[in-house]
Enzyme design. Structure first.
Site, short mmCIF file in Angstrom:
data_model
loop_
_atom_site.label_atom_id
_atom_site.label_comp_id
_atom_site.label_asym_id
_atom_site.label_seq_id
_atom_site.Cartn_x
_atom_site.Cartn_y
_atom_site.Cartn_z
N ARG A 297 12.68 12.35 1.36
CA ARG A 297 13.57 11.66 0.42
C ARG A 297 14.09 12.61 -0.66
O ARG A 297 15.26 12.57 -1.02
CB ARG A 297 12.84 10.46 -0.20
CG ARG A 297 12.73 9.33 0.80
CD ARG A 297 11.93 8.13 0.35
NE ARG A 297 12.05 7.12 1.41
CZ ARG A 297 11.58 5.88 1.33
NH1 ARG A 297 10.91 5.48 0.26
NH2 ARG A 297 11.77 5.04 2.33
N TYR A 433 20.55 7.14 4.89
CA TYR A 433 19.35 7.52 5.67
C TYR A 433 18.16 7.87 4.79
O TYR A 433 18.28 7.98 3.59
CB TYR A 433 19.65 8.54 6.76
CG TYR A 433 20.21 9.90 6.46
CD1 TYR A 433 20.19 10.48 5.21
CD2 TYR A 433 20.77 10.65 7.51
CE1 TYR A 433 20.70 11.76 5.02
CE2 TYR A 433 21.28 11.92 7.32
CZ TYR A 433 21.23 12.47 6.07
OH TYR A 433 21.72 13.72 5.89
N GLU A 434 17.01 7.97 5.40
CA GLU A 434 15.73 8.16 4.69
C GLU A 434 15.43 7.02 3.73
O GLU A 434 14.92 7.24 2.63
CB GLU A 434 15.71 9.47 3.89
CG GLU A 434 15.21 10.68 4.59
CD GLU A 434 14.13 10.42 5.61
OE1 GLU A 434 14.44 10.64 6.77
OE2 GLU A 434 13.02 10.00 5.27
N GLY A 435 15.75 5.79 4.14
CA GLY A 435 15.60 4.64 3.24
C GLY A 435 16.87 4.48 2.43
O GLY A 435 17.17 5.32 1.59
#
Lengths: 574, 574
Positions: A297, A433-435
């Protein structure tokens, strides 16, 4: 457009925000001497400017291609990647016991910053490998570490993260990929994963897939998920890549940007011949994945910085060259470079200030990774609370700056050949992306606000507020910190709907407060140089103009969810 | 994604914001009966949904193609355009004496809103024709009007605007295209124009280029510019398209979006055989061009509405279908449609509210065009002051909403097949063309703030403030209107640099105030229906959450230019 590595700025931020000198004074990071830091920044800059930047547009226009034999990278990428491996650039942040240089994560962040500013799609490949190294070095067995980490550390082998399935996006717990015991301690893997960045390519001798899957009889949801190591090629008796492991790349996505980064649909075990090894404990997959995801993140937040840096450099260069119209109010009626027009200069100043703010925020978080490694008091809490800010606000700023970059270019900005459009298109995936950034906001108001919280209020959030209060001098900044404090306290006890309805505006307010605090700190340490004067102007602009904007979010961050649920979903189509 | 024309909303805005009933009560617009208005909205909706929307993605993926014989449109466009011509959709706003239906400009705006929401790249073609009609009907000779207007009115012939040259973008006065008298009253045209939307295509029998050029001995700058009518094919004795007029399409641009709209480089008079006619007086080109540009600016603001409408419909449909995760805090752990998650609903509510705000703003401006046509007191001043707001803020909102649309789609939003990405890419040109939004801001704080201004303060700006004050009830809205009033008055006497440095944040504040005023008015008239409840929620969200954000721009709109000019241009590269 030639790319210039932002070395002076990076060194300044490493010194003032990361306090990398303190890290270098510890045994763990003793390798991080002043000379080494400079040499790393300059060496990475040379690779980025000399080899990676020239491939940025080729990556966009040609892109990675699917073939029946696997994904083929555009011309030049294989050689440029090999130079990255040969130069040891992958090993910077890897601990020495795993074949790395044992340098701080913050310095590795600076290297990825430079590489990604030159070519973000390309830099995504090493970024993913970093995640695989994190997961294996924390959760792998000694055998797994010995077999895989040295090759991942150099980047000779690359890593991937396999979470998403068509029905399991943000809801990872809904995944269906199966892992069945083979009786010899290994597992048979079967399932389909989507959105796998660099899921296949021709730059490395092996690809190490970290795959979330469900074992027989596992509980539903995230509690029943395990993490598996699934190489593209199984290792032979000498630990070299041998037989193909039945991991097939079905297709790659046709995306708005990042064409150099193949986004793969991967099918594991089409012929029931895909073998994986468990990493860590059965059903312990989410914990291992979070190790990997947290730093990932930060690295996506860093992509916001990369995009902002590249877009700003391009816009400044264009604005200094492009001659158009006399300056309003000037007796001289000759046309001037557009950088001399007030509104263009406002856009460029904003781009500079926001880029620096994003960098301060992400590097600060990276520094906390190192301080947590050192076991420094409160560092893990600080890292946890700023991670969603770094990811979400860093990527939001990347998007804002890329959009301003197009605007500075005028009509040329919409023409693909100029390059400004590529930054704009590529930035747009980073809040997803990545949450998604919405999930980051939910993480902030959910888990992070309550982290370490007790009746004295001295949790992670309160510590961040206290850190900011201890330094902040600017009046509007103090007002903003106070507003964040009040809203944050209120949200701690609000019901789920109200908390989530307010989460995104609150995340933005707290991010701007954090950036303002760090920028103000930078402003107190400016050197007497052209760089220092630019920094001072950016800090002033940030505090005087951008901080007050965040105060305008007060109402939204204080609103209840009522207005959102006043209607049935059908009404949104009315 | 099926497109649904926003007919209920359009009719509501025409009634409440345009007060189209008052227009229909005049002789000039007597044709605009209730029945006719409904029939027009529904007919345009059917054409848009049935024929134009299905071509939107084909337009993007195939795009217009350059060939040595001219530009060829993708399959389906020629037929769909012919149905537009045959249905009389081009004639809506054209006065009856020129072969039109004599309906209000505001109703034509609604028609273009619908067509462009379905297919913005395609709708740009008729939008440009509207501009050519405006210029000719106000400045053309009776002969020119008789020969050209009936064909432009139906759209059988299309129009273009030729301003830009490589060295003359925002600075139109720097253009070099030459017009030389041929001795028979006509002119020989020679020069190259760039960024000519629909400069060539195969949907019409003729293309009428309106070209800015310089006559021999003309003064420098904009004072020496004249406007010429240059058909692709010269008219024969019967007024039919005859000989080719030496207007060559050199190339088309490779753009980030709007691929269905060929952006041409046009070369006039390569073989010294390009003949044009003067429109209006020699050196009167800018005046004629402004007639055309002012309404074109509203139509570009309208493109912001179009994009916002299309992107919102797509996001709402996706969010109602996509099932992912249980609702936080709910005892029911089954996954729900993502529209039920608070932050997704916040994004959708914001998209709805901003789309409605943009539509209210642009339709209000369109209504003032009609009121100015009727000679209504103050209408021209109102139109002039809101035109930069409608263009700049309308397009800014289109961009914001398109970006939110991608976010709602998550990873799917970045995949081209989904369609959300196309809205996002296409939106990005709208803050640039027809005068960049920075130029709109300069126009606002330059010419428009001073318009009709006298010592009693009763100029155009003061009139807008007074209009808003007479109706506004919401506390934060009143605060915002007061802030705009104070800043606007201060800017009237500020020096050029300070005025321009503050121009963009001020434009945004004044735009939000105007939208808030109009939205609040809409909120007072909501019907008892699902549409009415959605409208009420959007209005509440706008006033409670979006209006306060604009107050956060107070500092930036009040700042001086000092911080921007504290540095030499070189420092921006430091």
């Amino acid at each position: 457009m030639p790319f210039t590595p932002a070395i002076t700025e990076q060194r300044f931020v490493l010194d003032r925000i990361v306090a990398i000198g303190e890290l270098g004074a510890t045994d763990r990071f003793a390798a991080a001497s002043d000379d080494v830091i400079d040499a790393v920044l300059e060496g990475a800059g040379a690779l980025a400017a000399g080899e990676w930047a020239p491939l940025n547009r080729i990556g966009d226009t040609i892109g990675a291609k699917w073939t029946p034999d696997g994904v083929v990278m555009p011309d030049g990428f294989v050689a440029a990647y090999q130079d990255y491996v040969d130069g040891g650039w992958g090993t910077i942040g890897v601990p020495e016991e795993f074949g790395g240089q044992g340098l701080p994560f913050a310095l590795q962040t600076a290297v990825l910053d430079t590489l990604g500013s030159a070519n973000m799609g390309f830099a995504l490949c090493p970024t993913l490998t970093v995640g695989a190294i994190e997961a294996l070095s924390h959760h792998g067995s000694p055998e797994q570490q010995a077999l895989y980490l040295p090759h991942l550390a150099t980047g000779a082998w690359t890593g991937t993260m396999n979470l998403t399935e068509p029905q399991a996006g943000s809801d990872v717990g809904a995944l269906r990929t199966q892992a069945t015991p083979r009786g010899d301690g290994t597992w048979s893997i079967k399932g389909t994963k989507i959105y796998i960045s660099f899921g296949d390519h021709d730059m490395a001798k092996n690809i190490v897939h970290l795959v979330l899957a469900r074992t027989p009889g596992a509980p539903e949801g995230t509690r029943g998920i395990s993490l598996f190591l699934v190489p593209k090629y199984r290792l032979d008796a000498d630990g070299k890549p041998g037989d193909f492991n039945d991991v097939r790349v079905v297709s790659i996505e046709h995306k708005m940007g990042l064409h150099a980064s193949p986004t793969c649909v991967l099918s594991f075990g089409d012929h029931d011949d895909c073998i994986g090894e468990l990493i860590g404990a059965e059903h312990g997959g989410m914990r291992a994945m979070f190790t990997m995801m947290n730093n990932a993140r930060l690295n996506v937040g860093l992509q916001g910085v990369q995009i902002a840096e590249g877009a700003t450099q391009a816009a400044v260069a264009y604005a200094r060259e492009r001659i158009q119209s006399a300056r309003a109010g000037s007796p001289d009626k000759s046309p001037v470079a557009i950088i001399d027009h007030p509104d263009v200069r406002r856009m460029l100043m904003r781009m500079k200030a926001q880029t620096q703010a994003a960098r301060a925020l992400v590097y600060y978080a990276a520094g906390q990774v190192d301080r947590a490694t050192l076991g420094e008091d409160g560092a893990m809490n600080r890292l946890e609370v700023v991670t969603p800010l770094a990811k979400a606000h860093g990527t939001d700023l990347g998007n804002e700056v890329a959009s301003l970059g197009i605007q500075v270019h005028g009509g040329m900005g919409f023409i693909e050949e100029t390059g400004a459009a590529q930054y704009f298109r590529e930035a747009r995936i980073t809040p997803i992306y990545e949450g998604t950034n919405g999930i980051q906001a939910a993480d902030l108001v959910g888990r992070k606000l309550g982290l370490g919280h007790n009746q004295d209020g001295d949790g992670a959030f309160a510590a961040l507020i206290a850190d900011m209060r201890s330094e902040a001098k600017h009046e509007r900044l103090i007002t903003l910190i106070d507003a964040c404090d009040a809203i944050g306290r209120r949200l701690q006890t609000a019901d789920a709907d109200d908390r989530l309805a307010a989460s995104y505006p609150f995340l933005t307010m707290l991010s701007v407060a954090t950036c303002g605090w760090l920028m103000e700190r930078e402003g107190r340490a400016v050197p007497d140089s052209e760089f220092g004067r630019m920094k001072a102007a950016s800090v002033r602009f940030y505090l005087d103009q951008i901080v007050p904007e965040a105060l305008g979010l007060d109402a939204a961050a204080s609103a209840s969810a009522d207005v959102l649920y006043a209607l049935e979903p059908e009404a949104f189509a009315a």
